[in-house]
Design an enzyme around this catalytic site. Structure first.
Site, short mmCIF file in Angstrom:
data_model
loop_
_atom_site.label_atom_id
_atom_site.label_comp_id
_atom_site.label_asym_id
_atom_site.label_seq_id
_atom_site.Cartn_x
_atom_site.Cartn_y
_atom_site.Cartn_z
N ARG A 75 5.17 -31.94 27.85
CA ARG A 75 4.43 -31.83 26.60
C ARG A 75 5.19 -30.96 25.61
O ARG A 75 6.01 -30.14 26.01
CB ARG A 75 3.05 -31.19 26.85
CG ARG A 75 2.23 -31.88 27.90
CD ARG A 75 1.74 -33.23 27.42
NE ARG A 75 1.29 -34.04 28.54
CZ ARG A 75 0.03 -34.40 28.73
NH1 ARG A 75 -0.90 -34.05 27.86
NH2 ARG A 75 -0.30 -35.16 29.76
N GLY A 125 16.32 -14.50 0.17
CA GLY A 125 16.20 -15.06 -1.17
C GLY A 125 15.69 -14.03 -2.16
O GLY A 125 16.12 -13.95 -3.32
N THR A 126 14.77 -13.22 -1.69
CA THR A 126 14.19 -12.16 -2.52
C THR A 126 15.27 -11.19 -2.97
O THR A 126 15.34 -10.80 -4.14
CB THR A 126 13.13 -11.39 -1.71
OG1 THR A 126 12.21 -12.33 -1.19
CG2 THR A 126 12.42 -10.37 -2.57
N ARG A 177 0.84 -1.21 0.00
CA ARG A 177 0.00 0.00 0.00
C ARG A 177 0.87 1.26 0.00
O ARG A 177 0.62 2.21 -0.75
CB ARG A 177 -0.89 -0.03 1.24
CG ARG A 177 -1.69 1.24 1.52
CD ARG A 177 -2.51 1.03 2.79
NE ARG A 177 -3.29 2.20 3.19
CZ ARG A 177 -2.90 3.09 4.10
NH1 ARG A 177 -1.71 2.97 4.67
NH2 ARG A 177 -3.69 4.10 4.42
N MET A 189 9.00 -20.27 15.34
CA MET A 189 9.71 -20.10 14.07
C MET A 189 10.93 -19.20 14.22
O MET A 189 11.23 -18.71 15.31
CB MET A 189 8.76 -19.54 13.02
CG MET A 189 7.79 -20.58 12.48
SD MET A 189 6.83 -19.90 11.11
CE MET A 189 6.17 -21.40 10.36
N ASP A 229 11.23 -13.47 10.53
CA ASP A 229 12.39 -14.01 11.25
C ASP A 229 13.32 -12.93 11.82
O ASP A 229 14.15 -13.22 12.66
CB ASP A 229 13.19 -14.93 10.32
CG ASP A 229 12.35 -16.09 9.81
OD1 ASP A 229 11.46 -16.54 10.54
OD2 ASP A 229 12.58 -16.53 8.67
#
Lengths: 323, 323, 323, 323
Positions: free
Chosen positions: D247, D104-105, D21, D170, D128
């Site tokens: 757990r 990567g971009t 945007r 992550m 990340d």
């Protein structure tokens, strides 16, 4: 029936988009064409139609507001505007309508039906839950959770400062949002239009709180409360108990927005499907509601004119839960 | 230094509990005893102390408000009350203080320090972000996100009805909350006290919106805006453009509550640890802030008296983002 | 009846605290003393009682988990441990129990009741909604909304990458959470144990999605699904359609936590009050549920042994809504 | 410069839409034409362009994912595909690119730039936070808050059952999400790739928890942790301490989705504007980041190859905060 139209009207409510989606997909599933009418009766009178495909309603089930928009259109009370609207529908080849909204929406639909006989089924879309013929309306559960979230936040600050808060919630003439969000938020008192209250009782409740060394105190006030609005009641309370640290919060329009809750999405989906199936079955002039978890059709007359009772036993709960 | 006390004062802010926790745990980590003072300076004057162990602050990092409570105590401006407060601290064996709060809190701390020399470090706890000497204050990020969430919800209903909303947010004399939540919420206009505005500009912006066929329009108004409050501005706008469907929403006290965001929890933890380590290092009469991601100590004098600038370049962003 | 005890047992569920609060407050309202038993049957056998006052349950209505804690205690199947538990209750002067939990909890309560005749009423607290005798269990609505929120987030990334996601949700042997969260999340397919599925059908559904140029696809898999778990099904799908970009997400334990929704708080409050009033009325060996919005008591035998049916008509909805 | 293109590539991140945007609106503000490229480099090679107007990016600032979609396209490593992509850009009249993504971009952008000299600026879009040249990447704050919310929920159930939870978050090779969400969630231990850990230390931490009668214990494990993934570590812990109720919860893909936080929306807006202004100023082959709250341009080479350090002092905080 070959082609139906769907529109939203009146105040927007979370879940209206889920209902539009269900109407579109159920129509396609049953081999019908379907168009959307933008901005309710105004759009109908101005022929603001858009064809709806399956992908037109992709990714809207979780979106607040209504992609079809809504608008006031008082002119619809005049027959000449309803004539225009009807003519537009005929020109578009529409032979059935699904109207998503509240009281005013169904009143318009009823007039249109009476004038021209176009089959119409309503879906109850309003956060106020004030429609007879359905246990819950689309948007109510989301609005209650939005109000509850705000009350939880206000509780943080009330408890930190030993303050009294009067929190005004929406609901027009009905106390459903106030009662549910108030019980959920552990409110010390809940003032709703359905139950006669008095400033004496309010002050009594505040004093009782003080006795119990429970200095923070939240009183939920329904929009339609008979004594007055939250600001008025707070001022009266302040006059009677000047030592209290009293604040007011009117939750306002946030209660209409937001991503619909699971219940509202499912309710809206069931009602949308039921409306389409009802039209196919030849029903008309009725609202598709859910009573005791089953689809139920109620005449527009009853939906509009009969009063849905607030379970006043809930008020007893408030008393018990503040023991 | 053997024993320190921690207290919260002024308006509560999300993350204050995370800061209390950090002070307690950092004190214990460094072999200090630590007590909490309830209700700020009032509690100090009334000897309302509670011993704090590690488990006293378990499970509070995510809790809004302040478990130590806060209270107004104007009497603290009088030396006799500060004397009482100091005497209580001496009796309790306290030789260092951590004061969590805003401007008023630090003013009290400074007076106490000047009177009696008790080492004191402040942590900036206020949603308004109006303290010099730190990039962000504890509670600011959470308040901005709470306001943003409300603006998102209001956008749903504004877009559905092609309405104009004036949304008033907190921030006292500063426009930080308004600017951040307004940019985040895609507001068409943001009115803050730091930037001179006029009703003419507001109306210009509304007209420009109309020209672009972008009929829904959200204007965020900071609490301290010079033109007036949101209700006043909305009324003026309505007079100038009577055809617009204009509404007002004052977000109110919800902005102070709620579970703190990640940033506020981390910021509060860092500042709480820094305050304890600062006391051990012999620092006093300073606020522990974070500037460019590094701990920085600023004198109470500067924190109180210097003005933190709002980046007015942000207003340029608003213009660009509404192209 | 003069003194009752309340405890939570089995897997925790959001709303258990609201239920504990209601039991405590309803007991006090009715002039009864009340104690809490920590860690369920284990605490009963180890006499881990805590007296409960009104303030003991302040500010817990919105808290996830259970302040009374829960624990496994397989020894309770042995009569000697139940004897100890009963003896502890007698020594404490307890003449009635409210047990909040699921199947296993009620089985324990039934054994205790049969052995020693101590009046016991259960409140259905489990996110799985798998108890006969109540339309909804405490925690179910919150868990569904938590799963729905996750599905909404996964939809963002699925749509951005044209991916297929298999999302596994909780529910043990029942598909209620899967069905509600799946419909609410607009899932393209929902696999539940109550409805026989096959890999062929799953692959058929994936292919249909591809035909419609609707490349992102979410399949909700119930924990107890007959074909296998989400990882297994995803692997089989990958073998059959190697070109698809397939991912798996097992939502896991987040579904048990979080602040309860409005419905769960109200449901829990109603059930807690009903349990206390039931004990006072001489009821025992029953669960207090809500059916068609009215309190209903169901024998532990039926609650444990009868199967609550999933409305398989809902699966028809999934098909319609994906037209 | 007359016409630029914007695209998103790599894993999606909340705030990418806010950045798109900002690029579109900033281009229009500066009198440039702007097109969107769908599905990253794949779309560039396949000429999947869409013209972007102001209204094309209305109402997307709060939307997760990317409306321009993203896709893998390993073929871009081959010059022939880059040639096609470039030819398509030339044909479309594009004389500048804004690439939103991660490592990567930017590698792709650099190759394209080196081959054909088309001016390109990158915006760091990845949850990340592993890019050199910016304090924060777009999506990081939202992902941290999503992980934090999950940890809060897991804490409810961990505390109710006195359980140990290993929560995997992550972050690929970086521990930023783990560190921030872990500190925010009050984790007892945080395992990140940047800090050497050992199973002995993990078990030590678990034992210390047991000593302090703090039986519930949450250990956050970064995706790239050296010891192994959360399942592996949990199994080793179980072997060493079989009495613990352990757990595992892998939060998974929910961390990529959801409505962006205030910070991510503002960050994305600033970077998007900076990228456009940078192109106009003749910059290229650089990433537009924010360092110490100021726009900073860093060469793609540095952004890709230099390592952003995790502040290992944060680990000290974890130790202090668990005192």
């Amino acid at each position: 029936m070959k082609k139906i139209a769907v529109f939203t009207s009146g105040g927007d409510a979370p879940g209206m988009n889920a209902c539009v989606r269900a109407v579109v997909r159920a129509a396609l599933y049953n081999g019908l064409e379907v168009v959307g009418i933008r901005r309710g009766y105004r759009g109908m009178a101005e022929a603001d139609f858009i064809p709806m495909e399956s992908h037109s309603v992709s990714d809207i089930i979780g979106k607040g507001g209504t992609i079809l928009k809504s608008a006031r259109f008082d002119e619809f009370r005049q027959k000449e505007w309803r004539q225009k609207a009807y003519d537009n529908c005929v020109k578009e080849g529409i032979d059935g309508l699904v109207a998503i909204g509240g009281n005013g929406t169904f009143t318009g639909a009823k007039l249109l039906m009476e004038d021209f006989g176009i089959p119409t089924i309503g879906c109850p879309g309003t956060i106020d839950n004030d429609l007879y013929g359905t246990d819950y309306t689309i948007g109510f559960d989301t609005a209650v959770n939005t109000a509850l979230d705000a009350i939880d936040k206000i509780r943080d600050t009330a408890a930190s400062h030993d303050r009294v808060f009067f929190v005004e919630v929406m609901g027009r003439d009905a106390g459903f949002i106030a009662m549910q969000s108030g019980i959920g938020g552990g409110a010390e008192d809940i003032l709703v239009p359905e139950i006669p209250d008095s400033m004496d009782n309010v002050i009594e409740s505040l004093k009782k709180g003080g006795d119990k060394e429970k200095p923070s105190h939240i009183i939920v006030v329904a929009e339609g409360e008979g004594i007055g609005n939250a600001h008025f009641i707070a001022q009266k309370a302040k006059e009677a108990m000047p030592n209290l640290d009293i604040r007011v919060s009117n939750l306002g329009h946030v209660q209409r927005g937001g991503s619909p809750s699971a219940i509202d999405r499912i309710l809206a989906s069931r009602m949308g499907i039921a409306a389409v199936e009802g039209l196919i079955d030849g029903k008309s002039n009725v609202m598709a509601g859910i009573i005791d978890d089953k689809v139920a059709f109620t005449s527009f007359d009853d939906a509009i004119n009969k009063k849905k009772d607030l379970d006043v036993e809930l008020n007893k709960m408030v008393e018990i839960l503040n023991s």
